[in-house]
Write a protein that holds these residues in place. Structure first.
Motif, PDB file in Angstrom:
ATOM      1  N   ASP A   1       4.687   4.490  -8.954  1.00 29.33           N
ATOM      2  CA  ASP A   1       3.643   4.365  -7.946  1.00 29.33           C
ATOM      3  C   ASP A   1       3.156   2.920  -7.924  1.00 29.33           C
ATOM      4  OD1 ASP A   1       3.486   7.121  -7.115  1.00 29.33           O
ATOM      5  OD2 ASP A   1       2.503   7.551  -9.021  1.00 29.33           O
ATOM      6  N   VAL A   2       3.260   2.280  -6.774  1.00 30.25           N
ATOM      7  CA  VAL A   2       2.783   0.905  -6.587  1.00 30.25           C
ATOM      8  C   VAL A   2       1.495   0.967  -5.774  1.00 30.25           C
ATOM      9  CG1 VAL A   2       3.308  -1.372  -5.658  1.00 30.25           C
ATOM     10  CG2 VAL A   2       5.145   0.018  -6.652  1.00 30.25           C
ATOM     11  N   ARG A   3       0.445   0.380  -6.294  1.00 29.32           N
ATOM     12  CA  ARG A   3      -0.858   0.421  -5.616  1.00 29.32           C
ATOM     13  C   ARG A   3      -1.396  -0.999  -5.497  1.00 29.32           C
ATOM     14  NH1 ARG A   3      -5.263   4.322  -5.092  1.00 29.32           N
ATOM     15  NH2 ARG A   3      -7.293   3.302  -5.160  1.00 29.32           N
ATOM     16  N   ILE A   4      -1.729  -1.372  -4.285  1.00 25.48           N
ATOM     17  CA  ILE A   4      -2.305  -2.682  -3.996  1.00 25.48           C
ATOM     18  C   ILE A   4      -3.761  -2.489  -3.604  1.00 25.48           C
ATOM     19  CG2 ILE A   4      -2.186  -4.709  -2.487  1.00 25.48           C
ATOM     20  CD1 ILE A   4       0.813  -4.033  -2.125  1.00 25.48           C
ATOM     21  N   GLU A   5      -4.637  -3.221  -4.258  1.00 25.72           N
ATOM     22  CA  GLU A   5      -6.065  -3.147  -3.962  1.00 25.72           C
ATOM     23  C   GLU A   5      -6.549  -4.539  -3.568  1.00 25.72           C
ATOM     24  OE1 GLU A   5      -8.090  -1.553  -7.342  1.00 25.72           O
ATOM     25  OE2 GLU A   5      -6.710   0.135  -7.574  1.00 25.72           O
ATOM     26  N   CYS A   6      -7.229  -4.598  -2.443  1.00 30.14           N
ATOM     27  CA  CYS A   6      -7.717  -5.902  -1.986  1.00 30.14           C
ATOM     28  C   CYS A   6      -8.955  -5.719  -1.125  1.00 30.14           C
ATOM     29  CB  CYS A   6      -6.636  -6.637  -1.198  1.00 30.14           C
ATOM     30  SG  CYS A   6      -7.074  -8.340  -0.791  1.00 30.14           S
ATOM     31  N   ASP A   7     -10.060  -6.305  -1.567  1.00 30.01           N
ATOM     32  CA  ASP A   7     -11.306  -6.330  -0.807  1.00 30.01           C
ATOM     33  C   ASP A   7     -11.483  -7.752  -0.298  1.00 30.01           C
ATOM     34  OD1 ASP A   7     -13.782  -6.196   0.300  1.00 30.01           O
ATOM     35  OD2 ASP A   7     -14.802  -5.419  -1.484  1.00 30.01           O
ATOM     36  N   THR A   8     -11.278  -7.938   1.006  1.00 30.17           N
ATOM     37  CA  THR A   8     -11.338  -9.286   1.579  1.00 30.17           C
ATOM     38  C   THR A   8     -12.739  -9.673   2.029  1.00 30.17           C
ATOM     39  OG1 THR A   8     -10.737  -8.390   3.751  1.00 30.17           O
ATOM     40  CG2 THR A   8      -8.939  -9.167   2.339  1.00 30.17           C
TER      41      THR A   8
ATOM     42  N   ASP B   1     -16.256 -11.280  -2.324  1.00 30.14           N
ATOM     43  CA  ASP B   1     -15.582 -11.996  -3.402  1.00 30.14           C
ATOM     44  C   ASP B   1     -14.115 -11.574  -3.462  1.00 30.14           C
ATOM     45  OD1 ASP B   1     -15.150 -13.680  -5.521  1.00 30.14           O
ATOM     46  OD2 ASP B   1     -15.941 -12.305  -7.030  1.00 30.14           O
ATOM     47  N   PRO B   2     -13.298 -11.982  -2.469  1.00 34.96           N
ATOM     48  CA  PRO B   2     -11.931 -11.478  -2.335  1.00 34.96           C
ATOM     49  C   PRO B   2     -11.136 -11.530  -3.629  1.00 34.96           C
ATOM     50  CG  PRO B   2     -12.480 -12.864  -0.469  1.00 34.96           C
ATOM     51  CD  PRO B   2     -13.614 -12.993  -1.447  1.00 34.96           C
ATOM     52  N   CYS B   3     -10.500 -10.395  -3.954  1.00 32.66           N
ATOM     53  CA  CYS B   3      -9.716 -10.270  -5.176  1.00 32.66           C
ATOM     54  C   CYS B   3      -8.542  -9.342  -4.895  1.00 32.66           C
ATOM     55  CB  CYS B   3     -10.576  -9.729  -6.318  1.00 32.66           C
ATOM     56  SG  CYS B   3      -9.684  -9.463  -7.857  1.00 32.66           S
ATOM     57  N   LEU B   4      -7.376  -9.688  -5.412  1.00 28.52           N
ATOM     58  CA  LEU B   4      -6.164  -8.893  -5.236  1.00 28.52           C
ATOM     59  C   LEU B   4      -5.761  -8.287  -6.573  1.00 28.52           C
ATOM     60  CD1 LEU B   4      -3.623  -8.001  -3.589  1.00 28.52           C
ATOM     61  CD2 LEU B   4      -2.600 -10.205  -4.249  1.00 28.52           C
ATOM     62  N   VAL B   5      -5.568  -6.970  -6.600  1.00 32.06           N
ATOM     63  CA  VAL B   5      -5.149  -6.267  -7.813  1.00 32.06           C
ATOM     64  C   VAL B   5      -3.918  -5.430  -7.482  1.00 32.06           C
ATOM     65  CG1 VAL B   5      -5.772  -4.585  -9.585  1.00 32.06           C
ATOM     66  CG2 VAL B   5      -7.493  -6.178  -8.718  1.00 32.06           C
TER      67      VAL B   5
ATOM     68  N   ASN C   1      -9.315 -17.114  -1.217  1.00 29.87           N
ATOM     69  CA  ASN C   1      -9.420 -18.091  -0.131  1.00 29.87           C
ATOM     70  C   ASN C   1      -8.547 -19.307  -0.394  1.00 29.87           C
ATOM     71  OD1 ASN C   1     -11.209 -16.633   1.456  1.00 29.87           O
ATOM     72  ND2 ASN C   1     -13.005 -17.383   0.341  1.00 29.87           N
ATOM     73  N   TRP C   2      -8.239 -19.563  -1.672  1.00 25.57           N
ATOM     74  CA  TRP C   2      -7.365 -20.670  -2.042  1.00 25.57           C
ATOM     75  C   TRP C   2      -5.980 -20.185  -2.458  1.00 25.57           C
ATOM     76  CZ3 TRP C   2      -9.291 -25.252  -0.820  1.00 25.57           C
ATOM     77  CH2 TRP C   2     -10.685 -25.391  -0.742  1.00 25.57           C
TER      78      TRP C   2
ATOM     79  N   TRP D   1      -4.930 -11.423   6.688  1.00 26.15           N
ATOM     80  CA  TRP D   1      -6.115 -10.644   6.339  1.00 26.15           C
ATOM     81  C   TRP D   1      -7.370 -11.514   6.279  1.00 26.15           C
ATOM     82  CZ3 TRP D   1      -4.440  -7.025   1.731  1.00 26.15           C
ATOM     83  CH2 TRP D   1      -3.707  -5.946   2.248  1.00 26.15           C
ATOM     84  N   LEU D   2      -7.213 -12.716   5.772  1.00 24.68           N
ATOM     85  CA  LEU D   2      -8.374 -13.582   5.562  1.00 24.68           C
ATOM     86  C   LEU D   2      -8.709 -14.430   6.782  1.00 24.68           C
ATOM     87  CD1 LEU D   2      -7.588 -14.809   1.939  1.00 24.68           C
ATOM     88  CD2 LEU D   2      -9.271 -13.083   2.611  1.00 24.68           C
ATOM     89  N   PHE D   3      -7.687 -14.921   7.460  1.00 25.54           N
ATOM     90  CA  PHE D   3      -7.918 -15.915   8.517  1.00 25.54           C
ATOM     91  C   PHE D   3      -7.315 -15.529   9.861  1.00 25.54           C
ATOM     92  CE2 PHE D   3      -7.144 -18.123   4.397  1.00 25.54           C
ATOM     93  CZ  PHE D   3      -8.458 -18.445   4.126  1.00 25.54           C
ATOM     94  N   GLY D   4      -6.575 -14.413   9.925  1.00 22.21           N
ATOM     95  CA  GLY D   4      -5.904 -14.055  11.166  1.00 22.21           C
ATOM     96  C   GLY D   4      -6.735 -13.138  12.023  1.00 22.21           C
ATOM     97  N   ASN D   5      -6.048 -12.534  13.016  1.00 22.99           N
ATOM     98  CA  ASN D   5      -6.753 -11.619  13.912  1.00 22.99           C
ATOM     99  C   ASN D   5      -6.790 -10.219  13.304  1.00 22.99           C
ATOM    100  OD1 ASN D   5      -4.198 -10.393  14.433  1.00 22.99           O
ATOM    101  ND2 ASN D   5      -3.778 -11.998  15.938  1.00 22.99           N
TER     102      ASN D   5
END
Length: 297
Positions: free
Chosen positions: A184-191, A194-198, A213-214, A238-242
């Motif tokens: 099971d592959v799970r991607i978590e991201c709250d943009t 305080d954006p963080c990718l897990v 952001n960087w 996700w951060l800068f697009g539409n």
């Protein structure tokens, strides 16, 4: 990503040239699997795509020689439920291709790919080159009925491309080595906050990236089943697009810096969809899982 053609033959199947498909914005629910097979000693790539529409499921099978020469492509009408079982015979340059499928008892989850109760078989000059699904005995009985040799070398599963959907959580399944465990592959991201990718494999955190952001593009090596897996990510949209933009993640086994591209290069994930990617797979770079992650509104 390729769409199903808008018009089909009388039997719900149409053979089309690869150039006749158009590119969409990618919001469909599609899973595409690429296999390396042999056509009487000739290497080829067989692409099997499962698509989920509002009116039902669809299936597409394409066969390409090395050098990107399309031998044939077959699409099954997604809305003709009576065509869940059938076959198609195609004459090609070197002989005859038979494609058989039985999805009449197939069980589906939330995605377009069947979980069980099906088979899809591809034969070349009455020899099996690809057999998918859990109904292998039923498939071989059908094939033997036509006096076909059912003994064949198993195809090599090279890559899987999948469109996944969510708001903060995105899930998929992957088997990173032949006959290995399905993970099971799970991607978590709250943009927003305080954006963080897990990224988690079987609920175990294997990667965490802060300051997105960087670091909206990058790569990191993880271990799965003792095998190094290079993870590439691009969440710029996700951060800068539409609002309809998607992020892209690629999990690549056995990749090396000599054969790969720089992860800071934004083209690296476009490369994952290119002919160069398919050629590099044949050079022994291993299995790739490519996830196109779309935010639900």
């Amino acid at each position: 990503m390729k769409e199903f053609p808008s018009c089909f033959g009388e039997n719900g199947v149409q053979v089309v040239d690869s150039s006749s498909s158009s590119t969409t914005r990618g919001a469909q629910n599609v899973v595409t699997c690429i296999y390396q097979c042999k056509l009487q000693g000739r290497s080829c790539l067989i692409t099997v795509s499962w698509t989920k529409y509002l009116m039902g499921q669809g299936l597409s099978v394409g066969i390409d020689e090395l050098g990107n020469h399309c031998l044939c492509k077959v699409d099954i009408k997604p809305w003709l439920f009576q065509r869940r079982k059938g076959s198609k015979n195609l004459g090609v340059e070197y002989g005859k291709i038979d494609i058989l499928w039985d999805l009449s008892s197939a069980k589906f989850g939330s995605g377009p790919e069947p979980l069980e109760g099906f088979y899809v078989a591809v034969l070349f000059n009455k020899e099996m080159v690809l057999l998918l699904g859990d109904l292998k005995k039923e498939a071989c009985k059908k094939i033997e009925h036509h006096r076909v040799n059912a003994h064949f070398d198993h195809a090599i599963f090279l890559a899987k491309r999948e469109h996944i959907f969510g708001k903060k959580f995105y899930s998929a399944k992957a088997q990173f080595c032949d006959k290995g465990q399905v993970h099971d592959v799970r991607i978590e991201c709250d943009t927003l906050n305080d954006p963080c990718l897990v990224i988690r494999i079987d609920s175990r955190t294997v990667m965490q990236v802060k300051q997105l952001n960087w670091k909206f593009r990058g790569n990191h090596t993880i271990l799965v089943d003792g095998i190094p897996v290079e993870v590439f990510w691009d969440i710029h949209n996700w951060l800068f697009g539409n609002t309809i933009g998607n992020a892209v993640f690629m999990f690549q086994t056995c990749i090396s810096t000599e054969k790969g591209q720089s992860a800071s290069d934004p083209s690296v994930l476009k490369w994952a969809y290119s002919h160069e990617f398919r050629d590099s797979q044949l050079q022994g770079l291993g299995f790739s899982l490519i996830l196109y992650a779309w935010k639900n509104e």
